[in-house]
Design a protein around this motif. Structure first.
Motif, PDB file in Angstrom:
ATOM      1  N   THR A   1       0.817  -1.212   0.000  1.00  0.00           N
ATOM      2  CA  THR A   1       0.000   0.000   0.000  1.00  0.00           C
ATOM      3  C   THR A   1       0.851   1.261   0.000  1.00  0.00           C
ATOM      4  O   THR A   1       0.542   2.239  -0.682  1.00  0.00           O
ATOM      5  CB  THR A   1      -0.916   0.011   1.238  1.00  0.00           C
ATOM      6  OG1 THR A   1      -1.722  -1.167   1.242  1.00  0.00           O
ATOM      7  CG2 THR A   1      -1.816   1.245   1.236  1.00  0.00           C
ATOM      8  N   GLY A   2       1.959   1.246   0.722  1.00  0.00           N
ATOM      9  CA  GLY A   2       2.794   2.437   0.813  1.00  0.00           C
ATOM     10  C   GLY A   2       3.919   2.502  -0.195  1.00  0.00           C
ATOM     11  O   GLY A   2       4.706   3.456  -0.185  1.00  0.00           O
ATOM     12  N   ASP A   3       4.030   1.518  -1.081  1.00  0.00           N
ATOM     13  CA  ASP A   3       5.120   1.491  -2.056  1.00  0.00           C
ATOM     14  C   ASP A   3       4.792   2.377  -3.256  1.00  0.00           C
ATOM     15  O   ASP A   3       3.656   2.405  -3.744  1.00  0.00           O
ATOM     16  CB  ASP A   3       5.384   0.066  -2.543  1.00  0.00           C
ATOM     17  CG  ASP A   3       5.961  -0.827  -1.456  1.00  0.00           C
ATOM     18  OD1 ASP A   3       6.654  -0.286  -0.575  1.00  0.00           O
ATOM     19  OD2 ASP A   3       5.715  -2.053  -1.494  1.00  0.00           O
ATOM     20  N   ASP A   4       5.809   3.080  -3.748  1.00  0.00           N
ATOM     21  CA  ASP A   4       5.624   3.989  -4.879  1.00  0.00           C
ATOM     22  C   ASP A   4       5.970   3.359  -6.218  1.00  0.00           C
ATOM     23  O   ASP A   4       5.588   3.890  -7.266  1.00  0.00           O
ATOM     24  CB  ASP A   4       6.483   5.245  -4.683  1.00  0.00           C
ATOM     25  CG  ASP A   4       5.998   6.097  -3.530  1.00  0.00           C
ATOM     26  OD1 ASP A   4       4.901   6.667  -3.646  1.00  0.00           O
ATOM     27  OD2 ASP A   4       6.706   6.173  -2.502  1.00  0.00           O
ATOM     28  N   GLY A   5       6.717   2.256  -6.215  1.00  0.00           N
ATOM     29  CA  GLY A   5       7.073   1.625  -7.476  1.00  0.00           C
ATOM     30  C   GLY A   5       8.307   0.766  -7.346  1.00  0.00           C
ATOM     31  O   GLY A   5       8.674   0.332  -6.246  1.00  0.00           O
ATOM     32  N   TYR A   6       8.961   0.505  -8.478  1.00  0.00           N
ATOM     33  CA  TYR A   6      10.098  -0.405  -8.545  1.00  0.00           C
ATOM     34  C   TYR A   6      11.328   0.297  -9.111  1.00  0.00           C
ATOM     35  O   TYR A   6      11.229   1.215  -9.928  1.00  0.00           O
ATOM     36  CB  TYR A   6       9.788  -1.581  -9.482  1.00  0.00           C
ATOM     37  CG  TYR A   6       8.524  -2.332  -9.203  1.00  0.00           C
ATOM     38  CD1 TYR A   6       8.496  -3.393  -8.305  1.00  0.00           C
ATOM     39  CD2 TYR A   6       7.336  -2.001  -9.862  1.00  0.00           C
ATOM     40  CE1 TYR A   6       7.324  -4.105  -8.058  1.00  0.00           C
ATOM     41  CE2 TYR A   6       6.163  -2.699  -9.631  1.00  0.00           C
ATOM     42  CZ  TYR A   6       6.163  -3.759  -8.726  1.00  0.00           C
ATOM     43  OH  TYR A   6       4.996  -4.453  -8.490  1.00  0.00           O
ATOM     44  N   LEU A   7      12.494  -0.194  -8.691  1.00  0.00           N
ATOM     45  CA  LEU A   7      13.736   0.063  -9.405  1.00  0.00           C
ATOM     46  C   LEU A   7      14.175  -1.287  -9.948  1.00  0.00           C
ATOM     47  O   LEU A   7      14.520  -2.188  -9.180  1.00  0.00           O
ATOM     48  CB  LEU A   7      14.811   0.641  -8.483  1.00  0.00           C
ATOM     49  CG  LEU A   7      16.199   0.753  -9.115  1.00  0.00           C
ATOM     50  CD1 LEU A   7      16.186   1.712 -10.305  1.00  0.00           C
ATOM     51  CD2 LEU A   7      17.236   1.208  -8.091  1.00  0.00           C
ATOM     52  N   VAL A   8      14.136  -1.443 -11.264  1.00  0.00           N
ATOM     53  CA  VAL A   8      14.515  -2.701 -11.903  1.00  0.00           C
ATOM     54  C   VAL A   8      15.896  -2.510 -12.502  1.00  0.00           C
ATOM     55  O   VAL A   8      16.095  -1.655 -13.374  1.00  0.00           O
ATOM     56  CB  VAL A   8      13.513  -3.113 -12.994  1.00  0.00           C
ATOM     57  CG1 VAL A   8      13.825  -4.522 -13.500  1.00  0.00           C
ATOM     58  CG2 VAL A   8      12.090  -3.064 -12.458  1.00  0.00           C
TER      59      VAL A   8
END
Length: 296
Positions: free
Chosen positions: A45-52
Protein backbone atom coordinates in the motif's frame (compact mmCIF):
# COMPACT_ATOMS: atom_id res chain seq x y z
CA UNK A 1 13.30 -4.82 -0.50
CA UNK A 2 11.97 -1.26 -0.26
CA UNK A 3 14.45 1.60 -0.48
CA UNK A 4 14.37 4.97 1.23
CA UNK A 5 14.06 7.20 -1.82
CA UNK A 6 15.43 8.72 -5.02
CA UNK A 7 18.98 9.97 -4.67
CA UNK A 8 20.45 13.11 -6.18
CA UNK A 9 24.07 12.10 -6.73
CA UNK A 10 27.33 13.55 -7.97
CA UNK A 11 29.40 10.50 -8.75
CA UNK A 12 29.22 8.22 -5.72
CA UNK A 13 28.29 11.05 -3.34
CA UNK A 14 24.62 11.52 -2.43
CA UNK A 15 23.66 15.22 -2.20
CA UNK A 16 20.01 14.74 -1.23
CA UNK A 17 17.31 12.09 -1.14
CA UNK A 18 13.66 12.44 -2.19
CA UNK A 19 11.62 10.19 0.14
CA UNK A 20 9.99 7.36 -1.80
CA UNK A 21 9.36 3.69 -1.09
CA UNK A 22 10.97 1.82 -3.97
CA UNK A 23 11.02 -1.97 -4.35
CA UNK A 24 14.32 -3.06 -5.90
CA UNK A 25 14.20 -5.92 -8.40
CA UNK A 26 17.60 -6.98 -9.76
CA UNK A 27 18.07 -9.25 -12.75
CA UNK A 28 20.82 -11.82 -12.48
CA UNK A 29 23.46 -12.04 -15.20
CA UNK A 30 21.86 -15.26 -16.48
CA UNK A 31 18.46 -13.55 -16.69
CA UNK A 32 19.92 -10.55 -18.49
CA UNK A 33 21.74 -12.75 -21.01
CA UNK A 34 18.52 -14.70 -21.60
CA UNK A 35 16.56 -11.45 -22.11
CA UNK A 36 14.22 -12.69 -19.35
CA UNK A 37 11.35 -10.49 -18.21
CA UNK A 38 11.65 -9.61 -14.49
CA UNK A 39 9.04 -10.92 -12.08
CA UNK A 40 7.65 -7.89 -10.26
CA UNK A 41 6.20 -8.62 -6.80
CA UNK A 42 2.95 -6.97 -5.80
CA UNK A 43 3.44 -3.46 -4.45
CA UNK A 44 2.43 -2.76 -0.88
CA UNK A 45 0.00 0.00 0.00
CA UNK A 46 2.79 2.44 0.81
CA UNK A 47 5.12 1.49 -2.06
CA UNK A 48 5.62 3.99 -4.88
CA UNK A 49 7.07 1.62 -7.48
CA UNK A 50 10.10 -0.40 -8.55
CA UNK A 51 13.74 0.06 -9.40
CA UNK A 52 14.52 -2.70 -11.90
CA UNK A 53 18.24 -3.13 -12.48
CA UNK A 54 20.18 -4.74 -15.35
CA UNK A 55 17.29 -4.61 -17.82
CA UNK A 56 18.78 -5.62 -21.21
CA UNK A 57 18.56 -2.94 -23.88
CA UNK A 58 16.75 -5.42 -26.10
CA UNK A 59 13.94 -5.92 -23.54
CA UNK A 60 10.96 -3.55 -23.43
CA UNK A 61 8.92 -3.42 -20.21
CA UNK A 62 5.22 -2.60 -20.26
CA UNK A 63 4.34 -0.27 -17.40
CA UNK A 64 1.28 1.95 -17.11
CA UNK A 65 2.84 4.66 -15.06
CA UNK A 66 6.01 6.72 -14.81
CA UNK A 67 9.05 5.17 -16.49
CA UNK A 68 12.45 6.79 -15.88
CA UNK A 69 15.86 5.51 -16.94
CA UNK A 70 18.24 6.00 -14.03
CA UNK A 71 21.46 4.84 -15.67
CA UNK A 72 22.85 2.90 -18.61
CA UNK A 73 25.92 0.65 -18.52
CA UNK A 74 27.51 -2.57 -19.77
CA UNK A 75 27.30 -5.49 -17.38
CA UNK A 76 30.67 -7.18 -17.83
CA UNK A 77 31.60 -10.80 -17.12
CA UNK A 78 34.38 -13.35 -17.58
CA UNK A 79 33.70 -16.65 -19.34
CA UNK A 80 35.44 -18.99 -16.90
CA UNK A 81 34.50 -22.10 -18.84
CA UNK A 82 36.75 -20.99 -21.72
CA UNK A 83 39.81 -21.30 -19.49
CA UNK A 84 42.66 -19.09 -18.36
CA UNK A 85 44.55 -19.18 -21.67
CA UNK A 86 41.51 -17.90 -23.58
CA UNK A 87 40.97 -15.16 -20.99
CA UNK A 88 44.56 -13.96 -21.14
CA UNK A 89 44.48 -14.13 -24.92
CA UNK A 90 41.43 -11.85 -24.97
CA UNK A 91 43.20 -9.19 -22.89
CA UNK A 92 45.00 -6.41 -24.68
CA UNK A 93 48.79 -6.56 -24.72
CA UNK A 94 48.88 -3.42 -22.61
CA UNK A 95 46.54 -4.92 -20.00
CA UNK A 96 48.63 -8.11 -19.77
CA UNK A 97 51.78 -6.04 -19.35
CA UNK A 98 50.15 -3.81 -16.72
CA UNK A 99 48.90 -6.77 -14.67
CA UNK A 100 52.34 -8.38 -14.75
CA UNK A 101 54.05 -5.15 -13.72
CA UNK A 102 51.63 -4.51 -10.84
CA UNK A 103 51.97 -8.06 -9.50
CA UNK A 104 55.76 -7.86 -9.65
CA UNK A 105 55.80 -4.49 -7.88
CA UNK A 106 53.51 -5.67 -5.07
CA UNK A 107 55.44 -8.93 -4.64
CA UNK A 108 58.68 -6.95 -4.29
CA UNK A 109 57.08 -4.92 -1.48
CA UNK A 110 55.97 -8.13 0.22
CA UNK A 111 59.20 -10.05 0.52
CA UNK A 112 59.39 -11.27 -3.07
CA UNK A 113 56.07 -13.15 -3.29
CA UNK A 114 52.34 -12.55 -3.43
CA UNK A 115 50.58 -13.48 -0.20
CA UNK A 116 47.01 -14.31 -1.27
CA UNK A 117 44.86 -16.22 1.24
CA UNK A 118 41.74 -18.09 0.13
CA UNK A 119 38.49 -18.75 2.02
CA UNK A 120 35.44 -20.83 1.09
CA UNK A 121 34.21 -22.92 4.06
CA UNK A 122 32.08 -21.73 6.95
CA UNK A 123 35.06 -22.02 9.33
CA UNK A 124 37.25 -20.10 6.87
CA UNK A 125 34.71 -17.28 6.56
CA UNK A 126 34.57 -16.85 10.33
CA UNK A 127 38.31 -16.08 10.18
CA UNK A 128 38.03 -13.95 7.04
CA UNK A 129 35.23 -11.63 8.12
CA UNK A 130 36.77 -9.58 10.97
CA UNK A 131 39.91 -8.89 8.93
CA UNK A 132 37.98 -7.94 5.79
CA UNK A 133 35.52 -5.86 7.79
CA UNK A 134 38.37 -3.82 9.31
CA UNK A 135 39.64 -3.18 5.78
CA UNK A 136 36.15 -2.25 4.56
CA UNK A 137 35.87 0.50 7.17
CA UNK A 138 38.81 2.27 5.50
CA UNK A 139 37.50 2.13 1.93
CA UNK A 140 35.71 4.73 -0.18
CA UNK A 141 32.97 2.16 -0.84
CA UNK A 142 32.15 2.29 2.87
CA UNK A 143 32.65 6.02 3.39
CA UNK A 144 30.81 7.32 0.31
CA UNK A 145 28.28 4.60 -0.51
CA UNK A 146 27.88 2.43 2.59
CA UNK A 147 28.71 -0.49 0.29
CA UNK A 148 31.52 -2.15 2.20
CA UNK A 149 31.39 -5.70 3.51
CA UNK A 150 28.47 -5.83 6.01
CA UNK A 151 29.36 -6.08 9.67
CA UNK A 152 26.06 -6.76 11.45
CA UNK A 153 25.50 -10.13 13.08
CA UNK A 154 22.63 -11.16 10.77
CA UNK A 155 24.70 -10.48 7.64
CA UNK A 156 27.67 -12.40 9.04
CA UNK A 157 25.44 -15.37 9.89
CA UNK A 158 24.02 -15.35 6.35
CA UNK A 159 27.52 -15.26 4.84
CA UNK A 160 28.66 -18.21 6.94
CA UNK A 161 25.48 -20.16 6.12
CA UNK A 162 26.06 -19.55 2.40
CA UNK A 163 29.65 -20.74 2.75
CA UNK A 164 28.35 -23.96 4.26
CA UNK A 165 26.41 -24.47 0.99
CA UNK A 166 29.55 -23.91 -1.13
CA UNK A 167 28.13 -20.57 -2.31
CA UNK A 168 30.99 -18.25 -1.28
CA UNK A 169 34.53 -17.56 -2.42
CA UNK A 170 36.67 -14.94 -0.65
CA UNK A 171 40.26 -13.73 -0.70
CA UNK A 172 42.62 -11.55 1.32
CA UNK A 173 45.84 -10.04 -0.02
CA UNK A 174 48.61 -9.23 2.45
CA UNK A 175 51.61 -6.93 2.06
CA UNK A 176 54.14 -8.08 4.60
CA UNK A 177 52.06 -8.86 7.68
CA UNK A 178 49.35 -6.30 6.90
CA UNK A 179 46.05 -7.09 5.14
CA UNK A 180 45.88 -4.81 2.08
CA UNK A 181 42.79 -5.88 0.10
CA UNK A 182 39.78 -8.17 0.29
CA UNK A 183 37.29 -9.69 -2.16
CA UNK A 184 34.05 -11.49 -1.23
CA UNK A 185 31.96 -13.21 -3.91
CA UNK A 186 28.62 -14.96 -3.63
CA UNK A 187 27.40 -17.69 -5.98
CA UNK A 188 24.26 -17.46 -8.10
CA UNK A 189 24.01 -20.98 -9.49
CA UNK A 190 27.10 -21.54 -11.63
CA UNK A 191 27.85 -17.79 -11.76
CA UNK A 192 30.02 -16.11 -9.13
CA UNK A 193 29.28 -12.44 -8.36
CA UNK A 194 31.70 -9.60 -7.61
CA UNK A 195 29.87 -8.55 -4.43
CA UNK A 196 32.24 -6.82 -1.97
CA UNK A 197 35.72 -5.48 -2.64
CA UNK A 198 38.06 -2.94 -1.11
CA UNK A 199 41.62 -2.09 -0.18
CA UNK A 200 43.51 -0.12 2.44
CA UNK A 201 44.24 3.34 0.96
CA UNK A 202 47.71 3.16 2.53
CA UNK A 203 48.63 0.57 -0.12
CA UNK A 204 46.93 2.26 -3.08
CA UNK A 205 50.24 2.87 -4.89
CA UNK A 206 50.73 -0.91 -5.10
CA UNK A 207 47.35 -1.51 -6.85
CA UNK A 208 46.33 -4.29 -4.42
CA UNK A 209 42.79 -4.49 -5.80
CA UNK A 210 43.94 -5.23 -9.35
CA UNK A 211 46.54 -7.75 -8.17
CA UNK A 212 43.99 -9.56 -5.99
CA UNK A 213 41.40 -9.58 -8.80
CA UNK A 214 43.84 -11.31 -11.15
CA UNK A 215 44.79 -13.88 -8.50
CA UNK A 216 41.13 -14.61 -7.76
CA UNK A 217 40.29 -15.13 -11.44
CA UNK A 218 43.23 -17.53 -11.83
CA UNK A 219 41.82 -19.56 -8.93
CA UNK A 220 38.34 -19.57 -10.45
CA UNK A 221 39.44 -21.09 -13.76
CA UNK A 222 39.97 -24.31 -11.78
CA UNK A 223 36.70 -23.98 -9.85
CA UNK A 224 33.14 -25.09 -10.59
CA UNK A 225 31.80 -21.78 -11.94
CA UNK A 226 30.98 -21.01 -15.58
CA UNK A 227 31.06 -17.21 -15.33
CA UNK A 228 32.37 -14.42 -13.13
CA UNK A 229 29.85 -11.57 -12.97
CA UNK A 230 31.24 -8.05 -12.48
CA UNK A 231 27.62 -7.01 -11.68
CA UNK A 232 26.01 -3.64 -12.33
CA UNK A 233 27.80 -0.42 -13.20
CA UNK A 234 30.81 0.62 -15.22
CA UNK A 235 34.46 0.47 -14.23
CA UNK A 236 37.72 0.49 -16.14
CA UNK A 237 38.98 -2.67 -14.46
CA UNK A 238 35.74 -4.46 -15.35
CA UNK A 239 36.05 -3.49 -18.99
CA UNK A 240 39.73 -4.39 -19.22
CA UNK A 241 39.48 -7.78 -17.47
CA UNK A 242 36.20 -9.05 -18.91
CA UNK A 243 35.62 -11.34 -21.88
CA UNK A 244 32.07 -10.18 -22.60
CA UNK A 245 29.29 -7.84 -21.62
CA UNK A 246 25.62 -7.03 -22.12
CA UNK A 247 24.24 -3.50 -22.49
CA UNK A 248 21.77 -2.79 -19.69
CA UNK A 249 19.84 0.01 -18.03
CA UNK A 250 18.24 0.60 -14.64
CA UNK A 251 14.58 1.62 -14.83
CA UNK A 252 12.33 3.30 -12.30
CA UNK A 253 8.73 2.14 -12.69
CA UNK A 254 6.53 4.35 -10.51
CA UNK A 255 2.84 4.67 -9.84
CA UNK A 256 1.36 7.50 -11.98
CA UNK A 257 0.84 9.94 -9.11
CA UNK A 258 1.48 13.67 -9.19
CA UNK A 259 4.07 13.34 -6.42
CA UNK A 260 5.97 10.65 -8.33
CA UNK A 261 5.93 12.68 -11.55
CA UNK A 262 7.26 15.68 -9.62
CA UNK A 263 10.02 13.63 -8.00
CA UNK A 264 11.16 12.25 -11.35
CA UNK A 265 11.10 15.74 -12.89
CA UNK A 266 13.35 16.96 -10.08
CA UNK A 267 15.82 14.09 -10.53
CA UNK A 268 15.81 14.54 -14.32
CA UNK A 269 16.45 18.28 -13.93
CA UNK A 270 19.27 17.70 -11.46
CA UNK A 271 20.92 15.14 -13.76
CA UNK A 272 20.59 17.49 -16.75
CA UNK A 273 22.11 20.39 -14.82
CA UNK A 274 24.97 18.18 -13.69
CA UNK A 275 25.65 17.11 -17.29
CA UNK A 276 25.78 20.76 -18.38
CA UNK A 277 28.15 21.58 -15.52
CA UNK A 278 30.45 18.70 -16.50
CA UNK A 279 30.57 19.87 -20.11
CA UNK A 280 31.28 23.43 -19.04
CA UNK A 281 34.04 22.32 -16.66
CA UNK A 282 35.75 20.56 -19.56
CA UNK A 283 36.17 23.83 -21.48
CA UNK A 284 39.86 24.85 -21.63
CA UNK A 285 39.18 28.34 -20.28
CA UNK A 286 37.38 27.00 -17.21
CA UNK A 287 40.09 24.42 -16.63
CA UNK A 288 42.64 27.22 -16.46
CA UNK A 289 40.45 29.12 -13.98
CA UNK A 290 40.18 25.99 -11.83
CA UNK A 291 43.95 25.57 -11.84
CA UNK A 292 44.46 29.19 -10.73
CA UNK A 293 41.91 28.74 -7.94
CA UNK A 294 43.69 25.59 -6.69
CA UNK A 295 47.06 27.42 -6.68
CA UNK A 296 45.67 30.40 -4.79
Amino acid sequence: MSGAGLRLQIGARTIATIPRRIVRVGLSLDAALANARPALPALGTGDDGYLVTSVPDALALDWRGVVFERQRYTRYYVDLAAGEAAWRGALSGQTRSTLKRKAKKLAAASGGRLDVRRFRTAANLADFHPIARALAEKTYQERLMGAGLPGDAAAVATMIERAARDAVRAWLLYVGEAPAAYLWCGADGDTLRYDYVGHDPAFAALSPGSVLMEAALVDLFDDRFARFDFTEGEGQHKRLMSTGGIDCRDLLLLRPTLANRGAVALVRGFDAALAVAKRAAALPALQQVAKRVRRA
